[in-house]
Every structure is written in C-alpha cells, then in structure tokens.
Design a protein around this motif. Structure first.
Motif, short mmCIF file in Angstrom:
data_model
loop_
_atom_site.label_atom_id
_atom_site.label_comp_id
_atom_site.label_asym_id
_atom_site.label_seq_id
_atom_site.Cartn_x
_atom_site.Cartn_y
_atom_site.Cartn_z
N HIS D 69 0.90 -1.09 0.18
CA HIS D 69 0.07 -0.23 0.01
C HIS D 69 0.93 1.29 0.42
CE1 HIS D 69 -3.72 -1.96 1.29
NE2 HIS D 69 -3.33 -2.46 0.69
N SER D 70 1.97 1.19 1.11
CA SER D 70 2.83 2.39 0.67
C SER D 70 3.26 2.48 -0.28
CB SER D 70 4.09 2.23 2.15
OG SER D 70 3.13 2.25 3.39
N ILE D 71 3.77 1.91 -1.56
CA ILE D 71 4.83 2.20 -2.42
C ILE D 71 3.56 2.50 -3.28
CG2 ILE D 71 4.76 0.66 -4.75
CD1 ILE D 71 6.17 -1.89 -3.17
N PHE D 72 2.37 2.02 -3.31
CA PHE D 72 0.75 2.99 -4.07
C PHE D 72 0.88 4.29 -4.04
CE2 PHE D 72 -3.25 4.18 -4.89
CZ PHE D 72 -3.65 4.13 -5.80
N ASP D 73 0.92 4.81 -2.69
CA ASP D 73 0.39 5.20 -1.92
C ASP D 73 1.75 6.47 -2.18
OD1 ASP D 73 -2.10 4.88 -0.25
OD2 ASP D 73 -1.11 4.56 1.51
#
Lengths: 208, 208, 208, 208
Positions: D69-73
């Motif tokens: 998720h952090s990659i995307f965020d």
DNA sequence: AATGAATGAGCATTCATTCAT
DNA sequence: TATGAATGAATGCTCATTCAT
C-alpha cells in the motif's frame, strides 16, 4: 565412508549453538525414527522430541529425507575417522580384521537407536542403498578386502578364497549380528559377538 | 518359515479364479514395490499393474500392508515346503548346509523383484522384522542350527563354536550375497555364490 | 480466445456427471475467488461451496492454479464461440464494433463473480497476463483492430488513427467500465454503458 | 490521489535516515513485487534486496501488506503533488486533459517496476481496489470529470456526453496503454501514446 | 465379484512476524 | 536501531480405503 563431519567442534560460540541444535535434531530424529520408523515419523515428532518448533527443523535441514541421510553420514564419518586412526597402528592382517569387527559392533552396540536406524530404516530406501553401495559402503568393504589381500600375500590367509567375497561374508556376518541384536527382545552386549564371528571366519566350522 | 499359505490350491473352480487374481495382485505388487519401494508405491499402481480396478484389491487383501506381508508369507511358504522336501533326502550335515545355501540363493536369484522386496522393502518395518524374527525367521535359523548341532555330534564340525551363532553367521553371509546382488548394477548369477560362502564357512580363511 | 470448451454437452450419462461436477467446482471457485481473492481462498473453501470433499477437487483439476485458469478459459471459449456467431451476421464495421461492445458488457455484466475473477484476480498474475496477452487477448484485440481497418477502408473511420491503438483504447474503455462496475458499491446494469462508450469512441468529445 | 505521504521529508537529521531506509525498503519491494508478484515475494526477499535484516523491515512497516500500500500511496502522493502544480498553470480544458494524459504516462513510463506493481499487483486485491476506488482513484477521476464539465460549459466539449463516463473512458484508455506497455515484450516509450489516445478521445473515430 | 468415483484424514513445508540480544 | 534465529499457524495435495452401482 570418508565424508567429513560437517559440525564444527571448536568454532566460535555462535557456531557452537548452531551445531548443538543441529545435533539435538539429529539425536531426536534418531530416537523417533528408531521407535516408529521413518515413514511413520512426523517432522513434528522430531521437533517435539528436540524441544523446538516445527519450523526450526528447516533452519538446519532441507527436508525430512536429509535428516535421515545426515544421521547416517554423521555416524559414518565418526566411525571412519575413529577407525582409520586405530587401524593405522596395526599391521597384522588378522589383528586388523579383529579390530574392524570390534569397532563395527562397538559403535552400533553403543547406540541402539542409531543401530536401528542404520540396520532397519535405511534399508527401506533402495535408492539410498544404491548410493550408499557406491559411496561409503564400497569404501568400507574395500578396507576389509585389502586387508584380506594383504593377509594372502603374507601367507596367513588361504589363496583359494576371493578377497571380495570373503569381505562381503565378514561384513554380512557382522551385519547379521547387529540386526539380530537390534530385533532381539533380550538385551545382551553386542561387542562380544565379534569374537565368535572371527573364530568362525578365521577357522571355519570343519574339524581339521 | 512355516506359515502356511493362505491361498487354496486344490479348491473348486471358483476358488481357482480367486487364487488367480490374488496371485496376480501379489505378482503386480512385488514388481511395483521392487521398483518404487513400498511407501512410494500406490495401491492404484498395483491395481493398474494387475489390470484390475483399485477397489478390487480390497476384495483380496485387507490393506496395502497385508499385501507386503503376503508376498513374503507366500514366498516363504513355497521356499519352506520345497526345502523340506529336498532336505529330507539328505543326511550328511555338510551336504545339508550346502543344499540350504543353494536353495536360498536359487530361490531369490530366480526372482529379482521378490529378492528386492525381501531384502530391501521388508527391512523398512521394524515391527515386521520383529514379528518375522519371532516366527518364520526363527524357524529357518533353527533348521540351520540343528544341522550344525548334528554335525558337531557327528564329529564333523568343531565343538568350540556355538551353533546359534554359526547359524546366524551363515545366514548373514548368504543374506549379504543377496543384498549385494540386488543392489549391484552388474548382472551376474547368484547361485554360484553359495559355493564361495560355504568354502569359507566350512574352512575359514586361515591357512591350516 | 478460440480454445474450445472441454466439457461435452451431449455425451453419455457418465460424461454428463463428470461435466456437472467439474462445472460445479468451477462455479464454486468463481464465487469463492470473487469474494476472498485467489490467494486468500483455500481449496477447502471451494470444495465446501461445491458440496464435495476436498480431495474430489483433484479428480477434476490438477491444482488450484488450474482452476483459476479454467474459469477464464471456459468463459473465454463461450464468449468467443457466441461472439463469432453473432458477428458473422454483421457487415457494417460500426455495427460490428457496437455488437462487440455490447457482448463484452453483457457477458461480464451477467455474472458479477465471473467479472470479478476476470477483472481483479487474473490480473494478479503477471505470468498469466503475459500468456493471455499472447494468446486469447491478442486474438480478441485483433478482431477489433481488423474491424477498424475495414472501417477505414470503407471510408467510415478516420485514416489518421492507428487501428491497433484505437483497438486498445476501445478495449481499455470497456474494461474500465467493467472494473468500475465490479468495484462499485452501487448496483447498476452494465450493458447500457456500451452505448456511452461507443458514442465517445465514434464521435469524440469535441464539438464539431 | 491525495493521500499524504507518511514519510517526513523535512524532519531532523535522524528522521532523514529513517526516511532513507524506509525508501530503500520501498524501492526494494517495488523491484521484488514487480518481478515475482506480491504473493510470491517473501519479506526476506525484500530485506535482502534492500540489504538489511528481515526483522528491520518491521521497524518501518507493520506488515508486508502495508508495504504494498505504501508503494502506491507514495507514488500517488508524488504524482498528485506534481500534477496539481502543473495543472494549476493551465486553464484550457483541452490542454488540461492533454497534460493529465502526459503526466499519467510519463510517471508510469519512467519506472517500469512501479508500473507493474500498480497495474498488475495492486489489482490482485479486491479489497484494496475498493478502498482505492473510494479514496485516491475517485479523486483522480474527479479531476478529469471536472475538467470535462468545464469544457462542456466552455462549449468546447459535446453536451450529450456524461462527464463521469467520459472521465472513466479516458482513464480506461490510458490505463490500457500502461498495461499493454507493461506486459509487452517489445520495449517502446510510453509517453507518446498520450497523443494517440487524446486524438481519438477528442475527435472520435468517425469521419466528419 | 468388480468397479472407480468419492472421501477426508494426514503431513511436509513455508514464511510472516516476533523478540532476545 | 538492527539483527536473524526461532516460531507455529496455515494449507495444497496425496492416497489408502470405502461403497453405491
């Protein structure tokens, strides 16, 4: 028969722990395999016996199968390394065969679980037996064969006997003693059987 | 060695068919076990090899395990029944032992798959080995032992050798010949090894 | 897009049962995958949903992975076979694209679970996407591309637009409609979106 | 598209180090996820790629899932922050959409691994997609939609087209370009595709 | 008797996460 | 902060056995 022992004995503390746990697993597995048989033993049984978590086993061994082989490899390595040392001190072929027989029965007679695994469980794998037959076992038989050949050259042993066959016969006789001891319900010391085997091996059963 | 064969040989026609299919399964199982090992063989493999449906196997055997045991039981029964007949005709202890060794190697040398199952697969089960040790095997060993005792009484065999031990040694030597033959990659006739084993068993390796 | 359906529809009774159970598993898997995602779905979940035992799944599929692929293969095969039939009746490129868009949204709009699996789960596998990209998908895109080329030749579609790109754009727009519909919390009919997509695809957004 | 980046950018030196390692993990994870897929990637792989110990990962992220998720965020936050800046300088709706399309393809075309993760891996999670659908994605779509509405008010875009649908169509077309580029075996620059998409989006395929 | 589809208990192995150092 | 050894829950798949036909 010559594969070297992987475990380091005088390494740094870290190594010692690693070795300790590895050996604990090996010891636990030997016990478990001996009592239930390889295929009926679960990895979880081994872990429980060793007092560790299931997954920990896989930090030290790639598979259940590798554990079985390692038990044998380690025992063989120890046996060979000790054996070579002792045999180096002996020249007389007859005394040498005597020492071999004694070591064979002493080693296995000292650890019944190990003996069970080696005599009973390892046999269940044709593949392993064949590999073994090529590698370690061939070397062991060869030591016996060579000693017999030496004895023939020295005029101590009969010339009309094939050394390879004689070697197999001696090994077979010793092996049978171990198997009998392992399967027997009565408890008796194994090493003394060496004397009996050798008496017959050397002199035969016929009255001269 | 004396367990009786379960299959009926002279029953009515219906029974004959039963026996035929039973034997087909046994033959198929021997082949399959020999090539893949007991634990790696599926009941479905056996059924396929025998040309029947999986479920049919269970009309003749209660379990996979029973098949393995039956292979051995049947072979043993045949071996014993033949053996007894042949041995009855012989009186000389030396000739008797010779015949035993020959029969042992002929029987197993004639059916490599059967030999593999008996030498390799059966060993994988401590439990079976112990049962065997009590039952059939003990009887087989006893015949050898008795013959040796007879030889000692007749003054042919040395008195300072324990018959039980000598019997084990002879059996162990023969057994080793079979195991070696089974695991060997080279193909050679097994029966001639009887002569080699006996030469050493009778005369020992020492020069007189 | 052309792989034929494996299931036999007019075969003998035996075949029908096989097909029925196979399809039941496929249906159950589609439902389970759609609601929990492929990797979070257990084979046991699928079996339970299908009302069969875990092991039965493996009588019809080699692995969990094969189930996922079969869902897609079967849907694709049905889609293509229906699609080809319908498109064969149409000549006008504009009408043809219209029919393609309608079929695309009707097919997926008729089975939300199937749509979820195709839009969401299958994308999780780069490998599958690449295979798909080479095989079925390429064929689908090609049908669209060819239709556009035909339209250009007929002077209906602009010449300054690359057919391949236009085909991807149309597919992408339709795909996005499906994805939005699948992820949307509101429930609305998917097929009508075809009209909207085509209006823009054909005429663009600019005022003429 | 508006979720704020969790990492602190202008914090004290100590924080800078934290950010560096955090970003290293994110970069490593992007690479690993892109090449093996989320579910086939082990946390240990990511740690190895980042050159840190397995446990260290958990000092910066609560779970493997949070990394994805952090990659995307993070990518989204950067994209949005850059995008807003650039779009603020433009008034013409047509030019605005052009810029959006260019930024979209430039951003993902500049980092293939990131593109793979966003196009392929993130789709594997219905749940994530739904969250995304509500949060970031909705905002992104809304910017496009608003621009289209502005264009309609300005009399540049057709009135008979629903802005929401048109927005989805444009996004879908761009998304498809990226997906195709990611899955394609041929290597070609992604940004130029913006022009092709817009040509059709603006003018449609029909000859006027 | 024979079939073979169906069953479901059983198990080796993996890997995200924790925690003592 | 950083480590990496240890954990143990989780699960795809196998296969001996059963039983309706």
């Amino acid at each position: 028969m010559m594969r070297m022992l992987k475990a380091v004995r005088n390494g740094p503390p870290t190594r010692a722990v690693v070795t300790d746990k590895r050996e604990a697993i090996l010891r636990a597995a030997t016990k478990v395999f001996a009592s239930k048989g390889y295929f009926n033993s679960k990895v979880a049984d081994i872990a429980a016996e060793a007092g560790i978590a299931d997954g920990t086993v896989y930090l030290y061994f790639k598979s259940k199968d590798e554990i079985l082989h390692s038990i044998f490899d380690q025992a063989m390595a120890e046996f060979i390394s000790e054996g070579k040392k002792e045999l180096a001190l002996i020249n007389d072929p007859k005394a040498k065969l005597t020492k071999i027989a004694e070591l064979h029965l002493e080693k296995l007679g000292a650890d019944r679980d190990l003996a069970i695994v080696c005599q009973v469980e390892l046999r269940g794998s044709t593949k392993f037996m064949q590999d073994f037959s090529e590698a370690g076992f061939a070397e062991y038989l060869d030591i016996i064969r060579q000693t017999i050949t030496d004895g023939q050259k020295a005029g101590i042993f009969r010339d009309d006997i094939k050394p390879v066959v004689a070697a197999k016969i001696l090994y077979g006789a010793l092996d049978e003693m171990v198997t009998n001891w392992v399967l027997s319900k009565k408890s008796y010391p194994l090493p003394p059987m060496a004397c009996e085997v050798l008496k017959l091996f050397f002199g035969g059963v016929l009255v001269k």
